[in-house]
Write an enzyme that holds these catalytic residues in place. Structure first.
Site, short mmCIF file in Angstrom:
data_model
loop_
_atom_site.label_atom_id
_atom_site.label_comp_id
_atom_site.label_asym_id
_atom_site.label_seq_id
_atom_site.Cartn_x
_atom_site.Cartn_y
_atom_site.Cartn_z
CD GLU A 1 -10.06 1.69 7.45
OE1 GLU A 1 -9.39 1.25 6.51
OE2 GLU A 1 -9.60 2.46 8.29
CD GLU B 1 -4.61 -2.80 6.71
OE1 GLU B 1 -5.83 -2.93 6.88
OE2 GLU B 1 -4.01 -1.73 6.90
NE ARG C 1 -2.50 1.66 3.39
CZ ARG C 1 -3.22 1.97 4.46
NH1 ARG C 1 -4.45 1.52 4.59
NH2 ARG C 1 -2.71 2.70 5.43
CG ASP D 1 -6.65 4.16 3.31
OD1 ASP D 1 -7.69 4.76 2.95
OD2 ASP D 1 -6.50 3.67 4.45
CG HIS E 1 -6.51 7.64 5.35
ND1 HIS E 1 -6.66 6.92 6.51
CD2 HIS E 1 -5.30 7.28 4.85
CE1 HIS E 1 -5.59 6.17 6.71
NE2 HIS E 1 -4.76 6.35 5.71
CE1 TYR F 1 -3.13 7.44 11.88
CE2 TYR F 1 -4.27 6.74 9.89
CZ TYR F 1 -3.81 6.47 11.16
OH TYR F 1 -4.02 5.24 11.71
CD1 TRP G 1 -9.86 11.40 11.45
CD2 TRP G 1 -8.27 10.00 10.78
NE1 TRP G 1 -10.27 10.14 11.75
CE2 TRP G 1 -9.31 9.25 11.36
CE3 TRP G 1 -7.14 9.34 10.29
CZ2 TRP G 1 -9.28 7.86 11.43
CZ3 TRP G 1 -7.10 7.96 10.36
CH2 TRP G 1 -8.16 7.24 10.94
NE ARG H 1 -9.38 -1.91 3.90
CZ ARG H 1 -8.41 -2.24 4.75
NH1 ARG H 1 -7.97 -3.47 4.82
NH2 ARG H 1 -7.91 -1.33 5.56
CD GLU I 1 -7.70 0.89 2.84
OE1 GLU I 1 -6.73 0.33 2.28
OE2 GLU I 1 -7.76 1.06 4.06
MG LIG Z 1 -8.39 2.62 5.30
#
Ligand SMILES: [Mg+2]
Length: 284
Positions: free
Chosen positions: A144, A221, A19, A92, A94, A31, A284, A165, A118
């Site tokens: 997630e 992951e 990733r 990702d 985020h 982040y 974030w 996820r 993602e």
């Molecule tokens: Mg993620």
């Protein structure tokens, strides 16, 4: 060059899919980016915020989606040129983009053949994925932060994602996530279970066992825990050459060493928060 070095270091450790997260010019801290020069095998220094920074208040970071969208395709072009077409690459977002921004990013990244994009949009609005899906063939992964099969129901049925996820630790346990993954299998959607260090070795072992039990396993992951965590959670499972193996202990094969845990009293910690250039608070 530091990004290439980090990818190479992960490959040398055995990771078979990477990733790729990167800093963005003009932004100070983001982040999910490994600290420069960090030892990728030690969870205590791997991320600036992983585990989240300790302290009385969350850390403030800055964010600019336009700078990010302009920078990222060039990063993936460079990584593809350096590492060739075969290395599976993931990214990702985020939850930081609007649907139309995510659609643009998916489109811009198509030449670099991502394994998945993602969390491209805030997960609460599942309808957003429909717009993204209409514009790009980049595979999408999300879930997630989902808590029940109902969070996944429509986006699986309407085939708006390619990877689930979900995390055993957030979805109510092994059985609810297994049912969700069985449902996803009917639509050729695969597993891509959440696996950061904060799901603990118990959560990781549960994800691994669940992954072994289903027919639509996609990818897992995996991040190594630090030495202190490994002392508190005695684990049967191992990770070698990019593959998890459950070991031969019964159950999940993870024992909590209470005496060891007592050495580490609770410390307050937060995830960071973002501010846009104009000061507005942002995902974030
Ligand atoms: Mg993620």
């Amino acid at each position: 060059p530091e990004l290439f070095d980090s990818i190479r270091a992960h490959q040398e450790q055995g990771y078979r899919a990477i990733r790729v997260q990167t800093g963005v010019p003009t932004l100070k801290a983001i982040y999910g980016i490994a600290a420069q020069g960090a030892d990728v095998g030690d969870a205590t220094v791997r991320y600036d915020h992983e585990p989240a920074r300790r302290g009385a208040k969350p850390v403030e970071e800055d964010w600019d989606t336009r700078a990010y969208l302009n920078h990222l395709p060039g990063v993936f072009e460079a990584v593809r040129n350096e590492f060739g077409p075969d290395l599976p690459l993931l990214h990702d977002g985020h939850h930081r983009m609007t649907p139309i921004q995510a659609a643009r990013l998916g489109k811009d990244l198509e030449p670099y053949d991502l394994f998945w994009l993602e969390d491209c949009t805030p997960a609460e609005n599942q309808e957003a994925l429909r717009l993204v899906r209409q514009h790009t063939t980049t595979p999408l992964a999300i879930g997630e932060i989902f808590n029940t099969v109902w969070d996944f129901k429509d986006i699986i049925r309407d085939q708006l994602i390619d990877y689930v996820r979900g995390a055993v630790t957030h979805m109510g346990g092994i059985s609810p996530l297994k049912k969700t993954l069985d449902y996803a299998a009917m639509y050729q959607i695969k597993s891509g279970m959440h696996g950061p260090t904060d799901i603990s070795p118990v959560g990781m072992a549960a994800a691994m066992h669940l992954g072994l039990s289903i027919h639509n396993f996609g990818i897992q992951e995996y991040m190594k825990h630090g030495a202190r965590t490994d002392q508190v959670f005695e684990q049967s499972f191992t990770w070698t050459d990019g593959y998890l193996h459950p070991g031969d202990k019964p159950g999940l094969g993870v024992e909590l060493n209470v005496d060891e845990a007592g050495k580490y009293p609770y410390e307050q910690a937060y995830l960071p928060y973002n501010r846009l250039l104009d000061g507005t608070v942002h995902d974030w």
